[in-house]
Write a protein that holds these residues in place. Sequence first.
Motif: not given
Length: 166
Positions: A27-40
């Motif tokens: 839906l927002f292809p020009q956006s930068r998608l960042v996922v802040a997660t854990n080791g899993i």
Amino acid sequence: MTIVIHRANRVGDNVVAIKAFYALKCLFPQSRLVVATNGIGENLYAHLPFIDTLLNLDSNPNALSTIDCIDYFIITHRTSVNIAFAKATNARKIIAQAHLHCLFFPRFILDFNFFTNLRTESENLLRLARLVDKRTFDNGIKNIDFSNARLKIATQNSNFVRAFFE
């Protein structure tokens, strides 16, 4: 636009979030998608081409400080710890399920539907993704082919699984 999603859970919770990640990127292809997660999550998401940046908060708790401007920070579990974590970021807007700890803060965009147990977790996460831009979401969600919103297995893992079952 930079969208950060905080998803640091166990395997099943991390897997069901993939559909929301994919929807946001479509839906927002020009956006930068960042996922802040854990080791899993880092291991699960490592081969997903629609995630632009993957941050492992287990190995680097200050990883978000490397992002200059966060336009939207999506909290996927509404706990006071996660809300405090989001408040400490430089995010312009924070999206979350309504909670007493965030009701009176203008940076928050809140989902007030408390019947989360009546929907799947994947649907609940899509509701949060919708709050980035409701019109864009509502107009585009029906056109997304979610067949690519699935785990991509590393070659060495695939070979290991195949050898194990043989």
